[in-house]
Design a protein around this motif. Structure first.
Motif, mmCIF file in Angstrom:
data_model
loop_
_atom_site.group_PDB
_atom_site.id
_atom_site.type_symbol
_atom_site.label_atom_id
_atom_site.label_comp_id
_atom_site.label_asym_id
_atom_site.label_seq_id
_atom_site.Cartn_x
_atom_site.Cartn_y
_atom_site.Cartn_z
ATOM 1 N N ILE A 5 0.982 -1.288 -0.015
ATOM 2 C CA ILE A 5 -0.030 0.109 -0.025
ATOM 3 C C ILE A 5 0.871 1.170 -0.074
ATOM 4 N N HIS A 6 2.152 1.308 0.215
ATOM 5 C CA HIS A 6 3.084 2.435 0.336
ATOM 6 C C HIS A 6 3.556 2.356 -0.907
ATOM 7 N N PRO A 7 3.793 3.732 -1.378
ATOM 8 C CA PRO A 7 4.592 4.152 -2.556
ATOM 9 C C PRO A 7 6.005 3.845 -2.652
ATOM 10 N N VAL A 8 6.459 3.463 -3.607
ATOM 11 C CA VAL A 8 8.148 3.190 -3.759
ATOM 12 C C VAL A 8 9.013 4.579 -3.971
ATOM 13 N N SER A 9 9.889 4.514 -2.807
ATOM 14 C CA SER A 9 10.894 5.595 -2.840
ATOM 15 C C SER A 9 11.896 5.330 -3.688
ATOM 16 N N ARG A 10 12.272 6.100 -4.553
ATOM 17 C CA ARG A 10 13.459 5.866 -5.449
ATOM 18 C C ARG A 10 14.225 7.146 -5.752
ATOM 19 N N PRO A 11 15.480 7.336 -6.290
ATOM 20 C CA PRO A 11 16.205 8.503 -6.653
ATOM 21 C C PRO A 11 15.331 9.109 -7.917
ATOM 22 N N GLN A 32 7.712 10.668 -16.324
ATOM 23 C CA GLN A 32 7.684 9.797 -17.694
ATOM 24 C C GLN A 32 8.875 9.622 -18.361
ATOM 25 N N HIS A 33 10.033 10.449 -18.194
ATOM 26 C CA HIS A 33 10.992 10.178 -18.806
ATOM 27 C C HIS A 33 12.327 9.879 -17.974
ATOM 28 N N THR A 34 13.482 9.460 -18.420
ATOM 29 C CA THR A 34 14.913 8.996 -17.661
ATOM 30 C C THR A 34 15.705 10.083 -18.320
ATOM 31 N N VAL A 35 17.038 10.408 -17.653
ATOM 32 C CA VAL A 35 17.978 10.973 -17.909
ATOM 33 C C VAL A 35 19.205 10.509 -17.308
ATOM 34 N N ALA A 36 20.390 10.540 -18.087
ATOM 35 C CA ALA A 36 21.669 10.246 -17.705
ATOM 36 C C ALA A 36 22.323 11.190 -16.808
ATOM 37 N N TRP A 37 22.626 11.173 -15.604
ATOM 38 C CA TRP A 37 23.040 12.131 -14.599
ATOM 39 C C TRP A 37 24.725 12.184 -14.600
ATOM 40 N N LYS A 38 25.160 13.007 -13.894
ATOM 41 C CA LYS A 38 26.876 13.248 -13.875
ATOM 42 C C LYS A 38 27.343 11.718 -13.001
ATOM 43 N N GLY A 40 26.713 8.969 -14.368
ATOM 44 C CA GLY A 40 26.718 7.921 -14.941
ATOM 45 C C GLY A 40 25.349 7.052 -14.807
ATOM 46 N N GLY A 41 24.492 7.294 -13.721
ATOM 47 C CA GLY A 41 23.328 6.562 -13.440
ATOM 48 C C GLY A 41 22.329 6.933 -14.278
ATOM 49 N N THR A 42 20.988 6.369 -14.695
ATOM 50 C CA THR A 42 20.078 6.963 -15.453
ATOM 51 C C THR A 42 18.960 6.960 -14.318
ATOM 52 N N TYR A 43 18.448 8.082 -14.193
ATOM 53 C CA TYR A 43 17.034 8.360 -13.242
ATOM 54 C C TYR A 43 16.053 8.978 -13.801
ATOM 55 N N PRO A 44 14.902 8.765 -13.263
ATOM 56 C CA PRO A 44 13.557 9.396 -13.794
ATOM 57 C C PRO A 44 13.825 10.806 -13.334
#
Length: 86
Positions: A5-11, A32-38, A40-44
Motif C-alpha cells: 500500500i506504500h509508494p516506492v521511494s527511489r532517486p 515519464q522520462h529518464t535522463v543520464a546524470w553526472k 553515470g546513472g540513469t534516473y527518472p
C-alpha cells in the motif's frame, strides 16, 4: 505494516531548466522520462517551473508581476471600476 500500500521511494532527478539547476533526491514522484546524470546513472526526471535556484525569495531578484492585466480582467468580468457602497 500492510504490504503493497506504500509508494516506492527511489532517486528522482528534479530539474529546473530556466536556472540550469538539478537536484537528485529520494522521492515517490511519478516521472515519464529518464535522463543520464553526472554520476553515470540513469534516473527518472521531473521538470519543475521554479526551484530555489530561480525563486525570487531565494535569489533576491525582483519578479515582474502583470498587475495591469489583472485589473483589466477584473473590470471586464465585473463591468468597470468597482463602486463602493455606502
Amino acid at each position: 505494516m500492510r504490504h503493497g500500500i506504500h509508494p516506492v521511494s527511489r532517486p528522482v532527478l528534479f530539474r529546473d531548466r530556466a536556472a540550469g539547476f538539478e537536484l537528485l533526491v529520494p522521492s515517490t514522484a511519478a516521472a515519464q522520462h529518464t535522463v543520464a546524470w553526472k554520476d553515470g546513472g540513469t534516473y527518472p526526471v521531473v521538470d519543475v517551473e521554479i526551484s530555489s535556484a530561480s525563486h525570487p525569495f531565494y535569489t533576491g531578484t525582483p519578479r515582474l508581476v502583470d498587475t495591469a492585466g489583472r485589473v483589466q480582467r477584473f473590470e471586464r468580468r465585473y463591468g468597470g471600476a468597482a463602486q463602493v457602497r455606502r
